[in-house]
Design an enzyme around this catalytic site. Structure first.
Site, short mmCIF file in Angstrom:
data_model
loop_
_atom_site.label_atom_id
_atom_site.label_comp_id
_atom_site.label_asym_id
_atom_site.label_seq_id
_atom_site.Cartn_x
_atom_site.Cartn_y
_atom_site.Cartn_z
N CYS A 73 0.82 -1.34 0.26
CA CYS A 73 0.10 -0.02 0.19
C CYS A 73 0.99 1.42 -0.29
O CYS A 73 0.10 2.58 -0.46
CB CYS A 73 -0.81 0.14 1.49
SG CYS A 73 -0.14 0.21 3.03
N CYS A 74 2.30 0.87 0.42
CA CYS A 74 3.11 2.21 -0.03
C CYS A 74 4.27 1.68 0.35
O CYS A 74 5.02 0.67 0.00
CB CYS A 74 3.12 3.23 1.55
SG CYS A 74 2.78 2.18 2.98
#
Length: 237
Positions: A145-146
């Site tokens: 997600c990041c």
């Protein structure tokens, strides 16, 4: 990645795994070693790729550097990637999406792996002493997600990581703002130069800035080497 304790590098993620008995079980695949036919006595390390290319997959120089340093450190390496479509394809000559193209993450990653790669679904923590995720925007787009250190901060509260410096310093650290994201998630950010790595021994987390810094390639390479040495040191304990 429930139940997995991660070793995160700024554009890298490295996780240490041991079986309940403290022993490393054999790999299920005969293609475990990346190159060479001679058996190795070093730790078994999984490397997870996310495609091929900095803007939509794995940053190739980072992947190459980690594989060289793992080879030099005597590790036994197995490469993995998810068998899924890429989020999108970037024309690297323009830095813009190639709207008409679609690619598969596993097949693109096989370019870096020289064909010796396994579906990520088959990765088992008990088979490896550590796992490393090279960076590149594909790690965010196709896997996580990041970027890696922020994921570590989210998963392991209070973990110590580095993304380099906390100020841009005239453009040398263009992603310095990431340090604030790390802190906002309750982690401790440790300022390090591009050739250095930070080892959080309590959480078994190793990080290095890599391409978070606008630096000469050999400095990136040296920082990755420091990270890999830290990972192998923890993996051998």
């Amino acid at each position: 990645m429930a139940g997995v304790r991660a070793l995160m590098a700024s554009r890298w993620v490295a996780s240490a795994f041991l079986s309940a008995s403290g022993r490393l079980r054999p790999l299920p695949s005969p293609r475990a070693a990346l190159h060479g036919s001679a058996p190795r006595a070093g730790p078994r390390v999984a490397v997870v790729l996310s495609g091929c290319g900095v803007y939509d997959g794995t940053e190739i120089h980072e992947a190459s550097a980690v594989l060289v340093h793992l080879s030099r450190g005597g590790a036994e390496v197995q490469l993995f990637a998810p068998d899924v479509p890429q989020l999108h394809v970037i024309d690297h000559t323009k830095g813009q999406p190639a709207e008409s193209e679609t690619r598969n993450v596993l097949r693109e990653s096989a370019r870096i792996a020289r064909g010796k790669i396994t579906d990520l679904a088959q990765l088992r923590a008990a088979d490896h002493a550590a796992v490393i995720f090279p960076g590149g925007f594909g790690a965010a787009k196709n896997l996580l997600c990041c970027i890696a250190p922020v994921l570590a901060a989210k998963v392991l509260r209070g973990v110590e990581v580095t993304v380099g410096h906390e100020q841009e310093e005239g453009g040398r650290w263009p992603y310095a703002g990431t340090a604030e994201a790390v802190k906002a998630l309750g982690a401790k950010h440790c300022v390090k130069d591009v050739t250095e790595a930070h080892v959080d021994r309590g959480n078994k987390v190793v990080t290095t800035p890599a391409f978070m810094c606008e630096a000469a390639l050999h400095h990136i390479y040296d920082g990755v080497g420091a990270m890999v040495r830290g990972v192998l040191e923890l993996a051998r304990k």
